[in-house]
Design a protein around this motif. Structure first.
Motif, mmCIF file in Angstrom:
data_model
loop_
_atom_site.group_PDB
_atom_site.id
_atom_site.type_symbol
_atom_site.label_atom_id
_atom_site.label_comp_id
_atom_site.label_asym_id
_atom_site.label_seq_id
_atom_site.Cartn_x
_atom_site.Cartn_y
_atom_site.Cartn_z
ATOM 1 N N HIS A 179 -73.021 12.799 49.516
ATOM 2 C CA HIS A 179 -72.637 11.410 49.806
ATOM 3 C C HIS A 179 -72.285 10.674 48.514
ATOM 4 C CE1 HIS A 179 -74.136 11.806 53.974
ATOM 5 N NE2 HIS A 179 -75.094 12.532 53.429
ATOM 6 N N LEU A 180 -71.438 11.306 47.710
ATOM 7 C CA LEU A 180 -71.121 10.758 46.391
ATOM 8 C C LEU A 180 -70.511 9.368 46.456
ATOM 9 C CD1 LEU A 180 -69.721 13.875 44.474
ATOM 10 C CD2 LEU A 180 -71.905 12.705 44.110
ATOM 11 N N PHE A 197 -76.166 3.143 49.262
ATOM 12 C CA PHE A 197 -77.595 3.120 48.989
ATOM 13 C C PHE A 197 -77.884 3.556 47.561
ATOM 14 C CE2 PHE A 197 -76.372 7.069 51.059
ATOM 15 C CZ PHE A 197 -76.860 8.045 50.207
ATOM 16 N N HIS A 198 -79.066 3.180 47.086
ATOM 17 C CA HIS A 198 -79.603 3.644 45.819
ATOM 18 C C HIS A 198 -80.637 4.720 46.130
ATOM 19 C CE1 HIS A 198 -78.041 0.053 43.587
ATOM 20 N NE2 HIS A 198 -78.238 -0.546 44.764
ATOM 21 N N LEU A 199 -80.834 5.645 45.208
ATOM 22 C CA LEU A 199 -81.828 6.697 45.373
ATOM 23 C C LEU A 199 -82.852 6.619 44.239
ATOM 24 C CD1 LEU A 199 -79.691 9.836 46.359
ATOM 25 C CD2 LEU A 199 -81.453 8.754 47.769
ATOM 26 N N LEU A 224 -79.925 7.958 57.196
ATOM 27 C CA LEU A 224 -78.515 7.608 56.991
ATOM 28 C C LEU A 224 -77.756 7.392 58.293
ATOM 29 C CD1 LEU A 224 -77.463 9.929 54.019
ATOM 30 C CD2 LEU A 224 -78.578 7.700 53.981
ATOM 31 N N GLU A 225 -77.899 8.314 59.230
ATOM 32 C CA GLU A 225 -77.107 8.241 60.463
ATOM 33 C C GLU A 225 -77.582 7.156 61.426
ATOM 34 O OE1 GLU A 225 -77.126 12.222 61.941
ATOM 35 O OE2 GLU A 225 -76.034 13.011 60.209
ATOM 36 N N PRO A 226 -78.865 7.125 61.795
ATOM 37 C CA PRO A 226 -79.280 6.096 62.766
ATOM 38 C C PRO A 226 -79.171 4.671 62.228
ATOM 39 C CG PRO A 226 -81.194 7.260 61.898
ATOM 40 C CD PRO A 226 -79.987 8.015 61.440
ATOM 41 N N LEU A 227 -79.354 4.503 60.927
ATOM 42 C CA LEU A 227 -79.310 3.163 60.335
ATOM 43 C C LEU A 227 -77.931 2.833 59.770
ATOM 44 C CD1 LEU A 227 -82.780 3.273 58.552
ATOM 45 C CD2 LEU A 227 -82.204 2.154 60.703
ATOM 46 N N ARG A 228 -77.037 3.823 59.816
ATOM 47 C CA ARG A 228 -75.641 3.636 59.394
ATOM 48 C C ARG A 228 -75.541 3.019 57.998
ATOM 49 N NH1 ARG A 228 -72.997 1.237 65.035
ATOM 50 N NH2 ARG A 228 -73.619 3.007 66.367
ATOM 51 N N LEU A 229 -76.172 3.673 57.064
ATOM 52 C CA LEU A 229 -76.153 3.182 55.691
ATOM 53 C C LEU A 229 -74.838 3.561 55.014
ATOM 54 C CD1 LEU A 229 -79.790 3.919 54.436
ATOM 55 C CD2 LEU A 229 -78.924 2.007 55.800
ATOM 56 N N LEU A 268 -80.723 14.838 44.477
ATOM 57 C CA LEU A 268 -79.453 15.312 43.932
ATOM 58 C C LEU A 268 -78.626 16.035 44.996
ATOM 59 C CD1 LEU A 268 -80.662 16.547 40.434
ATOM 60 C CD2 LEU A 268 -79.057 14.675 40.868
ATOM 61 N N ALA A 269 -79.307 16.818 45.836
ATOM 62 C CA ALA A 269 -78.599 17.505 46.923
ATOM 63 C C ALA A 269 -78.018 16.491 47.908
ATOM 64 C CB ALA A 269 -79.545 18.463 47.638
ATOM 65 N N LEU A 270 -78.792 15.452 48.224
ATOM 66 C CA LEU A 270 -78.328 14.407 49.130
ATOM 67 C C LEU A 270 -77.177 13.624 48.511
ATOM 68 C CD1 LEU A 270 -78.871 12.816 51.799
ATOM 69 C CD2 LEU A 270 -80.402 11.357 50.460
ATOM 70 N N ALA A 271 -77.305 13.290 47.238
ATOM 71 C CA ALA A 271 -76.258 12.528 46.556
ATOM 72 C C ALA A 271 -74.952 13.302 46.499
ATOM 73 C CB ALA A 271 -76.724 12.171 45.145
#
Length: 433
Positions: free
Chosen positions: A242-243, A223-225, A215-220, A236-239
């Protein structure tokens, strides 16, 4: 009356078989309980001989479930063992005060030291191993694929990014190849990603490594998971963090068993690794999840010598390349697999309700895919998630188990994913942020 007797007669063999399996299971697991204690003593001795330090294991039923301010799973310490409960291993060994004396080696003597397994060592701040599939054609010639949407794939337990690169990536339609940028991640401790021995592989560590590596280096910005099994918990923890960035979440075989927060970890362990001989998958899971030293022995025999086993299998099968599932099965250390099993799958169970509530309030399109013959993550798990996220779309795959839900139907599965990503653009849930 005759009908009732007939029905009872039909059920009698099933009950007798179940009773027999239960009795045999008790005897076998009693032996395994004892064997694990013997192996505990064995590894303590050889760890001291080989490394000069007898590192702490989790055989001592300590009440400490917090380490460094972050929760770890109680199941690490509180696994059932009838001999330990009778008083075996009551004596406290070196380092049993909760912290190990001396830092763990980068690699244990019982781990594999081949080039592919140690290549990550000596590299500071190394991120996760990542395979990226860029759009096949630039939509803007001055900025390659700038309009492409991003998709992050997270694999399950004892797997790697190959689970996706060998199934989904080759089966994308031409339109998807043009419009989507795919990221297949090797989770921390698996595949070609780092396998640090000083990590406890907590859920937050997995999430932070994905953020640092993708997420950080590619500056997204969005995104879809897509996630399978253990990867669903991490997704789910990541989502949840970054809701506003998540467009869709596709969860395949999500391990979710509702319980109180206090009992959630044990509930997950008891359901996913029941102490039973049958079915075989359940027996294997119980050995790897309930027996720290038996699991380490399996890794010592198989993972540490995986190059030899691979050569033997190639000779026996007359194949130049083995199936990726065989290769993935050995691409971890016992330390990384053991802690991920408990701190992600079991420990993460305590946070699942919070994650699902957050996702339910989000704009993301949630899709649940489940095989009706899955013996690892039963069909009820999908129903449990649906109760927490009522707007989630559910797709039940007939006659599919934990792996064949994807493997063997790669093209159909990939078409389903493409439809989900496309539908996410027009998704307008009732509950908006």
């Amino acid at each position: 009356m005759l009908r009732i007797s007939s029905i009872s007669a039909k059920k009698w063999p099933e009950k007798a078989l179940d009773t027999l399996i239960s009795a045999l299971s008790f005897l076998v697991f009693a032996f395994l309980d004892l064997l694990d204690i013997v192996l505990c003593i064995f590894y303590r001795f050889f760890d001291y001989i080989m490394e000069g330090n007898s590192h702490t294991c989790y055989c001592y039923n300590r009440a400490r479930v917090c380490d460094g301010g972050h929760e770890i799973s109680e199941t690490l310490y509180e696994r059932k063992n009838i001999f330990r409960e009778l008083g075996f291993l009551k004596l406290r060994g070196k380092g049993e005060d909760g912290e190990e004396k001396g830092a763990l080696l980068a690699h244990r003597w019982s781990d594999c030291r081949c080039e592919s397994c140690v290549s990550w060592q000596g590299k500071r701040d190394q991120g996760l191993h990542l395979i990226v599939m860029e759009p096949s054609k630039a939509m803007d010639e001055d900025c390659r694929g700038s309009s492409a949407e991003n998709v992050i794939f997270l694999h399950g337990f004892l797997s790697s990014s190959s689970f996706w690169t060998e199934t989904v990536f080759p089966n994308l339609s031409e339109n998807a190849k043009l419009n989507y940028r795919l990221f297949a991640v090797d989770l921390l401790g698996f595949g070609r990603s780092p396998k640090p021995s000083d990590s406890k592989y907590r859920l937050n560590e997995h999430v932070e490594m994905i953020e640092r590596s993708v997420l950080e280096p590619l500056r997204l910005a969005s995104f879809h998971l897509v996630a399978h099994s253990m990867g669903c918990i991490i997704a789910l923890a990541l989502a949840t963090k970054h809701l506003n960035s998540v467009k869709s979440i596709t969860l395949i075989a999500t391990p979710y068993f509702p319980s109180t927060k206090e009992n959630a970890s044990h509930t997950a362990l008891n359901r996913l690794a029941q102490r039973r001989l049958w079915p075989p998958l359940l027996f294997g899971a119980s050995i790897m999840a309930c027996y720290e030293h038996l699991g380490r022995t399996v890794c010592f025999i198989i993972c540490r010598n995986h190059k030899k086993w691979e050569r033997m299998l190639k000779l026996l099968t007359l194949k130049r390349d083995l199936h990726f599932r065989i290769m993935d099965f050995t691409r971890h250390t016992h330390h990384s697999a053991w802690h991920s099993m408990h701190n992600v799958i079991c420990g993460g169970a305590k946070m699942m309700d919070n994650y699902l509530q957050a996702v339910n309030r989000s704009r993301a399109l949630v899709t649940l895919i489940q095989g009706d013959k899955d013996q690892v993550v039963p069909l009820e798990c999908c129903c449990n998630v649906k109760l927490k996220v009522p707007l989630a779309e559910v797709k039940i795959i007939s006659k599919a188990d934990h792996k064949t839900i994807i493997i063997g139907r790669e093209k159909d599965f990939t078409r389903d994913l493409e439809q989900i990503w496309s539908s996410a653009e027009n998704h307008n849930p009732r509950n908006m942020l």
